[in-house]
Design a protein around this motif. Structure first.
Motif, mmCIF file in Angstrom:
data_model
loop_
_atom_site.group_PDB
_atom_site.id
_atom_site.type_symbol
_atom_site.label_atom_id
_atom_site.label_comp_id
_atom_site.label_asym_id
_atom_site.label_seq_id
_atom_site.Cartn_x
_atom_site.Cartn_y
_atom_site.Cartn_z
ATOM 1 N N THR A 111 -0.411 -12.835 9.014
ATOM 2 C CA THR A 111 0.366 -12.057 8.218
ATOM 3 C C THR A 111 -1.298 -11.996 7.450
ATOM 4 O O THR A 111 -1.741 -12.713 6.861
ATOM 5 C CB THR A 111 1.309 -12.756 6.813
ATOM 6 O OG1 THR A 111 1.106 -11.280 5.797
ATOM 7 C CG2 THR A 111 0.758 -14.003 7.081
ATOM 8 N N ASP A 113 -3.490 -8.181 5.059
ATOM 9 C CA ASP A 113 -3.726 -7.129 4.365
ATOM 10 C C ASP A 113 -2.180 -6.135 4.264
ATOM 11 O O ASP A 113 -1.888 -5.238 4.049
ATOM 12 C CB ASP A 113 -4.112 -6.100 5.495
ATOM 13 C CG ASP A 113 -5.868 -5.646 5.737
ATOM 14 O OD1 ASP A 113 -6.070 -6.694 5.096
ATOM 15 O OD2 ASP A 113 -6.391 -6.366 7.095
ATOM 16 N N GLY A 114 -0.850 -7.441 3.612
ATOM 17 C CA GLY A 114 -0.003 -7.050 3.697
ATOM 18 C C GLY A 114 1.332 -6.677 4.474
ATOM 19 O O GLY A 114 2.299 -6.238 3.940
ATOM 20 N N ARG A 115 0.453 -6.999 5.847
ATOM 21 C CA ARG A 115 1.214 -7.078 6.897
ATOM 22 C C ARG A 115 1.302 -7.972 7.690
ATOM 23 O O ARG A 115 0.961 -8.700 7.463
ATOM 24 C CB ARG A 115 0.653 -5.994 8.001
ATOM 25 C CG ARG A 115 0.871 -4.384 7.184
ATOM 26 C CD ARG A 115 0.077 -3.209 8.286
ATOM 27 N NE ARG A 115 -1.727 -3.649 7.586
ATOM 28 C CZ ARG A 115 -2.406 -3.230 9.120
ATOM 29 N NH1 ARG A 115 -2.496 -2.036 9.461
ATOM 30 N NH2 ARG A 115 -3.327 -3.062 8.948
ATOM 31 N N GLU A 117 2.102 -8.932 11.675
ATOM 32 C CA GLU A 117 1.617 -9.401 13.402
ATOM 33 C C GLU A 117 1.855 -10.313 14.370
ATOM 34 O O GLU A 117 1.627 -11.742 14.370
ATOM 35 C CB GLU A 117 -0.047 -8.446 13.262
ATOM 36 C CG GLU A 117 -0.969 -8.800 14.553
ATOM 37 C CD GLU A 117 -1.885 -8.608 14.466
ATOM 38 O OE1 GLU A 117 -2.642 -7.860 15.921
ATOM 39 O OE2 GLU A 117 -2.365 -8.413 14.122
ATOM 40 N N SER A 144 1.699 -11.431 3.321
ATOM 41 C CA SER A 144 2.710 -10.730 2.879
ATOM 42 C C SER A 144 3.889 -12.021 3.389
ATOM 43 O O SER A 144 4.327 -11.785 4.676
ATOM 44 C CB SER A 144 3.141 -9.505 3.215
ATOM 45 O OG SER A 144 4.377 -8.853 3.217
ATOM 46 N N ASN A 147 7.082 -9.785 4.712
ATOM 47 C CA ASN A 147 7.102 -9.055 6.383
ATOM 48 C C ASN A 147 7.188 -10.054 7.080
ATOM 49 O O ASN A 147 7.587 -9.703 8.452
ATOM 50 C CB ASN A 147 5.517 -8.330 5.893
ATOM 51 C CG ASN A 147 5.912 -7.180 5.823
ATOM 52 O OD1 ASN A 147 6.895 -6.528 5.060
ATOM 53 N ND2 ASN A 147 5.216 -6.313 5.236
ATOM 54 N N SER A 148 6.726 -11.619 7.168
ATOM 55 C CA SER A 148 6.585 -12.280 8.396
ATOM 56 C C SER A 148 7.522 -12.823 8.674
ATOM 57 O O SER A 148 8.333 -12.822 9.029
ATOM 58 C CB SER A 148 5.480 -13.391 8.133
ATOM 59 O OG SER A 148 4.419 -12.884 7.588
ATOM 60 N N ASP A 178 4.706 -8.387 -1.610
ATOM 61 C CA ASP A 178 5.456 -8.071 -0.466
ATOM 62 C C ASP A 178 6.405 -6.246 -0.912
ATOM 63 O O ASP A 178 5.674 -5.763 -1.741
ATOM 64 C CB ASP A 178 6.931 -9.031 -0.983
ATOM 65 C CG ASP A 178 6.552 -10.381 -0.824
ATOM 66 O OD1 ASP A 178 6.273 -11.453 -1.290
ATOM 67 O OD2 ASP A 178 5.644 -10.030 0.665
ATOM 68 N N PRO A 179 6.662 -5.843 -0.057
ATOM 69 C CA PRO A 179 6.687 -4.198 -0.013
ATOM 70 C C PRO A 179 8.405 -4.669 -1.112
ATOM 71 O O PRO A 179 8.973 -3.303 -1.042
ATOM 72 C CB PRO A 179 7.273 -3.768 1.063
ATOM 73 C CG PRO A 179 7.594 -5.440 2.503
ATOM 74 C CD PRO A 179 6.788 -6.353 1.639
#
Length: 288
Positions: A111, A113-115, A117, A144, A147-148, A178-179
């Motif tokens: 995780t 850049d706020g994402r 992968e 994040s 997201n993870s 976190d979004p």
């Protein structure tokens, strides 16, 4: 004469070089050897023989390893930096994990850049997992957690209920980008019975403690590289089995070699159009 105290603040990696002679011992033959190897050996034996209070253990584990790759992982308080030290310890963790959990699977997520992968899907081959860790990822932005964990829940959605669903997060940052509402994600983790354990590299974070407590996981903050390695190896031990997991029996049968057995077809010769594939000798299933 009064001597002023030394108020110098030492970084964790600097402590490995202070009073280094204290980790040496002399054996009966007068040779010097390090006490560190002995302590690591004792810690490994302690992990092997210590067992939870529950008699039942979750032997089939589906675990996602989430590694923080934010800009905080470029700090050099661990040698040579946090991300490279983490990957080296993760390799040791994977080798020990599959040694104690041979029928389990592990996936990798990073995780930054706020994402989130996904580096590798759930896999039972330690070599494939270690190959994915050969190149350290570039560290940037903020991690994040939400997201993870959302990605982890999607991947573990179809895992059977009798298996142990887990996530181990290695967190170097003290912030998370976190979004949405992270607490709704925590409630969903509890609903899906996903156990989250977090290893902190910086300082204790309230959010991480909340996630681990509500999902019946653990949250520990490291003091140095040796402590980091020991904490990760603790996660190799299978967790207690779920209390609501149903115990089911599977019928099994071991074939017996018979010379005058019943008439049966030989699977090795089914492609022949003659009756040579019918035999009365060979290995027969007792459940026939």
């Amino acid at each position: 004469m009064e001597v002023e105290g030394d108020d110098t603040v030492h970084k964790p990696w600097e402590t490995e070089y202070e009073r280094s002679w204290e980790v040496l011992q002399e054996d009966r033959e007068g040779r010097l050897h390090s006490t560190l190897d002995e302590e690591l050996y004792k810690a490994k034996r302690r992990r092997l023989f210590e067992r939870p209070n529950s008699a039942r253990l979750g032997m089939m584990r589906y675990l996602f390893l989430i590694v923080d790759a934010s800009r905080s992982m470029a700090d050099k308080d661990l040698k040579p930096d946090r991300i490279r030290c983490t990957l080296k310890i993760v390799e040791n963790f994977l080798a020990e994990f599959f040694d104690q959990n041979p029928i389990s699977q592990v996936g990798l997520i990073i995780t930054r850049d706020g994402r989130a992968e996904k580096l590798l899907e759930l896999n039972g081959n330690s070599r494939v997992l270690m190959e994915a860790l050969k190149r350290p990822p570039s560290c940037s932005g903020d991690p994040s957690i939400q997201n993870s964990l959302e990605m982890t829940m999607r991947a573990l959605k179809h895992v059977p209920n009798h298996a142990s669903k887990e996530a181990v997060i290695i967190m170097g940052s003290i912030a998370s980008c976190d979004p949405g509402n992270i607490f709704s994600t925590i409630d969903e983790l509890v609903k899906q019975s996903i156990r989250c354990c977090i290893v902190g590299l910086s300082a204790e974070v309230r959010l991480c403690k909340t996630i681990s407590q509500k999902t019946q996981g653990t949250y520990q903050v490291i003091t140095d590289e040796i402590h980091f390695r020991d904490i990760m190896l603790q996660h190799c031990r299978p967790p207690p089995a779920k209390a609501n997991a149903e115990a089911t029996m599977i019928k099994m049968g071991f074939p017996k070699h018979l010379v005058n057995g019943p008439m049966a077809a030989c699977l090795c010769h089914l492609d022949q159009r003659s009756i040579d594939h019918v035999t009365t000798s060979g290995y027969f299933c007792p459940r026939g």
